[in-house]
Motif scaffolding. Structure first.
Motif, mmCIF file in Angstrom:
data_model
loop_
_atom_site.group_PDB
_atom_site.id
_atom_site.type_symbol
_atom_site.label_atom_id
_atom_site.label_comp_id
_atom_site.label_asym_id
_atom_site.label_seq_id
_atom_site.Cartn_x
_atom_site.Cartn_y
_atom_site.Cartn_z
ATOM 1 N N HIS A 115 8.797 5.425 -7.301
ATOM 2 C CA HIS A 115 8.106 5.818 -8.671
ATOM 3 C C HIS A 115 9.172 6.984 -9.054
ATOM 4 C CE1 HIS A 115 5.009 9.908 -9.029
ATOM 5 N NE2 HIS A 115 4.556 8.561 -9.516
ATOM 6 N N ALA A 116 9.263 8.303 -8.180
ATOM 7 C CA ALA A 116 10.288 9.463 -8.515
ATOM 8 C C ALA A 116 11.005 9.023 -9.766
ATOM 9 C CB ALA A 116 10.454 9.771 -7.347
ATOM 10 N N ALA A 117 12.001 8.152 -9.649
ATOM 11 C CA ALA A 117 12.641 7.351 -10.898
ATOM 12 C C ALA A 117 12.477 6.633 -11.562
ATOM 13 C CB ALA A 117 13.458 6.906 -10.136
ATOM 14 N N GLY A 118 11.038 6.269 -11.569
ATOM 15 C CA GLY A 118 9.952 6.247 -12.682
ATOM 16 C C GLY A 118 9.247 4.852 -13.085
ATOM 17 N N GLN A 119 9.696 4.503 -11.638
ATOM 18 C CA GLN A 119 8.801 2.984 -11.348
ATOM 19 C C GLN A 119 7.150 2.915 -11.294
ATOM 20 O OE1 GLN A 119 9.828 -0.280 -11.909
ATOM 21 N NE2 GLN A 119 7.489 -1.886 -11.499
ATOM 22 N N ARG A 120 6.302 2.260 -12.136
ATOM 23 C CA ARG A 120 4.965 2.448 -11.792
ATOM 24 C C ARG A 120 4.600 1.506 -10.774
ATOM 25 N NH1 ARG A 120 6.660 6.189 -11.725
ATOM 26 N NH2 ARG A 120 6.377 8.536 -12.874
ATOM 27 N N HIS A 121 4.755 -0.455 -11.616
ATOM 28 C CA HIS A 121 3.946 -1.376 -11.041
ATOM 29 C C HIS A 121 5.343 -2.243 -9.710
ATOM 30 C CE1 HIS A 121 1.468 -1.796 -14.619
ATOM 31 N NE2 HIS A 121 2.866 -1.269 -14.933
ATOM 32 N N PHE A 122 4.341 -2.074 -8.480
ATOM 33 C CA PHE A 122 4.375 -2.557 -7.328
ATOM 34 C C PHE A 122 3.774 -3.525 -7.370
ATOM 35 C CE2 PHE A 122 5.945 1.616 -7.632
ATOM 36 C CZ PHE A 122 7.118 1.960 -7.654
ATOM 37 N N GLY A 123 4.718 -4.708 -6.076
ATOM 38 C CA GLY A 123 3.802 -5.878 -6.229
ATOM 39 C C GLY A 123 4.201 -6.425 -3.822
ATOM 40 N N GLU A 124 2.664 -6.713 -3.604
ATOM 41 C CA GLU A 124 3.119 -6.347 -2.376
ATOM 42 C C GLU A 124 2.322 -8.692 -1.870
ATOM 43 O OE1 GLU A 124 3.740 -4.607 0.213
ATOM 44 O OE2 GLU A 124 4.213 -3.284 -1.019
ATOM 45 N N ASN A 125 2.951 -8.658 -0.873
ATOM 46 C CA ASN A 125 2.854 -10.329 -0.442
ATOM 47 C C ASN A 125 1.476 -10.432 0.537
ATOM 48 O OD1 ASN A 125 5.051 -10.399 -1.798
ATOM 49 N ND2 ASN A 125 4.887 -12.340 -1.338
ATOM 50 N N TYR A 126 1.441 -8.623 1.611
ATOM 51 C CA TYR A 126 0.505 -8.720 2.509
ATOM 52 C C TYR A 126 -0.431 -8.102 2.880
ATOM 53 C CZ TYR A 126 5.071 -11.678 4.049
ATOM 54 O OH TYR A 126 6.174 -12.525 4.180
ATOM 55 N N LEU A 127 -1.741 -8.218 2.653
ATOM 56 C CA LEU A 127 -2.547 -7.693 2.133
ATOM 57 C C LEU A 127 -2.652 -6.475 3.160
ATOM 58 C CD1 LEU A 127 -5.102 -6.847 0.758
ATOM 59 C CD2 LEU A 127 -7.318 -8.209 2.147
ATOM 60 N N GLN A 128 -2.642 -6.374 4.536
ATOM 61 C CA GLN A 128 -2.829 -5.037 5.768
ATOM 62 C C GLN A 128 -1.556 -4.029 5.063
ATOM 63 O OE1 GLN A 128 -5.723 -5.125 6.839
ATOM 64 N NE2 GLN A 128 -6.673 -6.803 6.074
ATOM 65 N N GLU A 129 -0.232 -4.850 5.089
ATOM 66 C CA GLU A 129 0.413 -3.712 5.004
ATOM 67 C C GLU A 129 0.457 -3.234 3.356
ATOM 68 O OE1 GLU A 129 5.087 -4.694 3.569
ATOM 69 O OE2 GLU A 129 4.155 -5.607 4.613
ATOM 70 N N ALA A 130 -0.296 -3.679 2.436
ATOM 71 C CA ALA A 130 -0.323 -2.790 1.231
ATOM 72 C C ALA A 130 -1.474 -2.229 1.451
ATOM 73 C CB ALA A 130 -0.886 -4.018 0.249
ATOM 74 N N LEU A 131 -2.182 -2.545 2.071
ATOM 75 C CA LEU A 131 -3.812 -1.568 1.851
ATOM 76 C C LEU A 131 -3.162 -0.346 2.842
ATOM 77 C CD1 LEU A 131 -6.818 -3.884 2.829
ATOM 78 C CD2 LEU A 131 -6.309 -2.213 0.372
#
Length: 232
Positions: free
Chosen positions: A47-63
């Protein structure tokens, strides 16, 4: 060692070169940083380098990551297989879902999307290589699924997602990604998204019309396979 910022710059350069080589407009391909199994700090660095969109596969980890990173302006995409008992949390906490492959899941996401949030952007996952181990709708069933999902409130059907089998030649990659594009173009409605292409095949995907490339390893480094994967 290269940093995440260095890797991000390199991936963006690859995307730009592939976009230009395909004769496509600059900015027509979006980078989805796949942060599964990586710590929240890695997302913060991207994010600090400019990225805004992130993809996650595992729900609990993502939350858990979303809670830790709530101070950042991030757009979250769910890209893993969806169990029916996970749809409520996905509907509440994500902006995009790339892996809808059956009507039951779509109906639950639609019913459980909070009314105060905008429609949930969804892509239908198609099993383009016919692998028994892969999730995804069969191509022959895609038109009926798209028509049903497109009629659901609370969802915005955007396009298709595919994960071709690994180890294909460049020519095979191009043929496979072209099939995904043809399937998308054959559906009713103005669908604008093709989620396809990863670290090893993003150039072929972009040449065949990808609008989202899902990049993990080239950004964050190899995953540690000595550790068990998180559950969904």
């Amino acid at each position: 060692m290269s940093t995440i910022a260095d890797n991000l710059s390199s991936v963006i350069a690859r995307i730009g070169a592939a976009t230009q080589a395909a004769g496509r407009a600059p900015g027509s391909v979006n980078l989805l940083a796949v942060s599964k199994t990586k710590p929240a700090q890695a997302v913060r660095e991207a994010h600090a380098a400019g990225q805004r969109h992130f993809g996650e596969n595992y729900l609990q980890e993502a939350l858990a990551k979303q809670a830790e990173l709530a101070d950042l302006d991030l757009t979250w995409h769910f890209i893993g297989p969806i169990q029916s008992n996970k749809t409520k949390a996905i509907a509440e906490h994500f902006d995009w879902v790339h892996s809808v492959d059956r009507l039951k899941v779509a109906q639950r996401l639609a019913e459980q999307r909070p009314a105060h949030l905008p429609p949930l952007n969804v892509c239908l996952q198609v099993n383009i290589s016919g692998e028994a181990s892969k999730a995804g709708c069969e191509p022959a069933e895609l038109a009926a699924l798209a028509a049903a999902v497109g009629a659901l409130p609370g969802l915005c059907l955007r396009g298709l997602m595919a994960i071709p089998e690994p180890g294909m030649s460049i020519d095979e990659q191009n043929v496979t990604f072209a099939r995904v594009r043809a399937l998308r173009d054959g559906l009713d409605g103005a669908l604008d998204s093709l989620s396809m292409g990863m670290s090893d095949d993003l150039e072929a995907a972009i040449s065949q019309g990808a609008t989202w490339v899902r990049i993990g390893t080239a950004l964050f480094g190899a995953r540690d396979y000595s550790k068990p994967e998180p559950t969904a």
